[in-house]
Scaffold this active site. Structure first.
Site, PDB file in Angstrom:
ATOM      1  N   ASN A  93      48.371  42.707  76.435  1.00 20.67           N
ATOM      2  CA  ASN A  93      49.784  43.002  76.697  1.00 20.67           C
ATOM      3  C   ASN A  93      50.596  43.094  75.409  1.00 20.67           C
ATOM      4  OD1 ASN A  93      49.791  40.175  76.117  1.00 20.67           O
ATOM      5  ND2 ASN A  93      51.732  39.962  77.213  1.00 20.67           N
ATOM      6  N   TYR A 118      59.936  37.890  89.855  1.00 20.79           N
ATOM      7  CA  TYR A 118      61.231  37.299  89.525  1.00 20.79           C
ATOM      8  C   TYR A 118      62.407  38.147  89.993  1.00 20.79           C
ATOM      9  CZ  TYR A 118      61.072  40.369  85.356  1.00 20.79           C
ATOM     10  OH  TYR A 118      60.973  41.443  84.500  1.00 20.79           O
ATOM     11  N   LYS A 121      47.995  47.794  80.358  1.00 18.24           N
ATOM     12  CA  LYS A 121      47.333  46.656  79.722  1.00 18.24           C
ATOM     13  C   LYS A 121      45.836  46.850  79.540  1.00 18.24           C
ATOM     14  CE  LYS A 121      50.702  43.246  81.364  1.00 18.24           C
ATOM     15  NZ  LYS A 121      50.891  41.955  82.081  1.00 18.24           N
ATOM     16  N   ARG A 128      44.422  42.277  99.431  1.00 21.09           N
ATOM     17  CA  ARG A 128      44.478  43.149 100.599  1.00 21.09           C
ATOM     18  C   ARG A 128      43.099  43.748 100.857  1.00 21.09           C
ATOM     19  NH1 ARG A 128      48.953  44.767  97.570  1.00 21.09           N
ATOM     20  NH2 ARG A 128      50.994  44.250  98.437  1.00 21.09           N
TER      21      ARG A 128
END
Length: 291
Positions: A89, A217, A68, A153
């Site tokens: 995208n 998902y 992207k 993180r």
């Protein structure tokens, strides 16, 4: 519109799991367009060669990780939103072979939420720091958020997000993922972490109208989503976003503006959702959305 068949594909790596071919093929059959849509494995560093080899039969490309950002230097034009985020995208190829970049991810999140929930969050919590996190911040801004809490993180990787927040004029706080549970109940959360990466987090909704948008998902539901739902909050998942961003691409690939509806769009939306095992919009909870 020519009757000659046109080619489209979703590119990325890994790509074998992508549901985009199912969604797009459903759409073009519904619209009666002579479009063939496939998936192609293209790893980082391989996009320029792939795009350079496209012939006049190609109409467009859908892009996922890790392409992207990589696509931007290869485009002839870039939409203002894709330029602002540094993330595209979608590539539309015109009859002259020129490449036009767009971002339908932001609209995918916004339309998913607005179709079911009157969310106008003052503040948003974003998990992750990649390309999708930038789209998530822009979407939350469009929904009303003016303050952001970003958790990664490695907080040192939040530079692009803090730059976007500064450009938008938003307040921003950056902290490690490990500090999230200490924040207390949250009202609007978008997790852009890959499936399973947030399994150890237990985030609590402020109320029954509090939203968690988990872009994962597969597998579904994530533990993060299951806990949020069990605590009474509203959950959207990656299929909600996937369908809506794909609809934006269908509009563009069919020669329309990104916000210009196609004929019978509500019927088409339901058909696209059914094709990937997701209920019609308005039932986007962990109890009703299949992975």
């Amino acid at each position: 519109m020519t009757d000659a068949r046109r080619r489209l594909a979703v590119l990325g790596s890994p790509i074998e799991h992508s549901l985009s071919p199912v969604l797009h093929r459903t759409a073009y059959e519904h619209l009666g367009l002579p479009y063939d849509y496939d998936r192609v494995e293209v790893a980082s560093g391989g996009l320029a060669d792939f795009v350079g080899g496209l012939d006049a039969s190609w109409r467009g490309l859908s892009l996922t990780m890790p392409l992207k950002r990589e696509v931007l230097p290869l485009l002839d034009t870039v939409s203002p939103l894709a330029r602002r985020l540094g993330v595209a995208n979608t590539v539309v190829l015109d009859d002259d072979g020129r490449r036009h970049g767009h971002n339908t991810d932001v609209d995918g999140i916004v339309r998913s939420v607005e179709g079911f929930h009157d969310a106008r969050p003052a503040a948003a919590t974003i998990l992750g720091g990649g390309a999708t996190a930038l789209s998530a911040m822009a979407a939350a801004w469009d929904l009303g958020a003016r303050s952001f809490s970003i958790h990664l993180r490695n907080p040192m990787r939040a530079g692009e997000l803090t730059s976007l927040a500064a450009e938008l004029g938003a307040d921003v706080m950056v902290a490690p993922l490990t500090e999230l549970p200490s924040l207390g109940p949250l009202d609007f959360v978008i997790s852009t972490l890959p499936g399973g990466a947030a399994d150890d987090l237990h985030l609590r909704p402020t109320s029954s109208s509090s939203v968690l948008f988990d872009v994962a998902y597969e597998p579904w539901p994530t533990r993060l989503a299951s806990r949020w739902s069990a605590d009474g909050g509203i959950v959207f998942n990656g299929l909600d976003m996937l369908v809506e961003q794909a609809l934006g691409q269908v509009r563009l690939f069919s020669g329309r503006a990104q916000d210009e509806p196609v004929p019978d769009e509500d019927v088409l939306r339901d058909a696209m959702r059914a094709s990937v095992g997701s209920p019609i919009r308005g039932r986007s909870t962990t109890d009703s959305v299949a992975g």
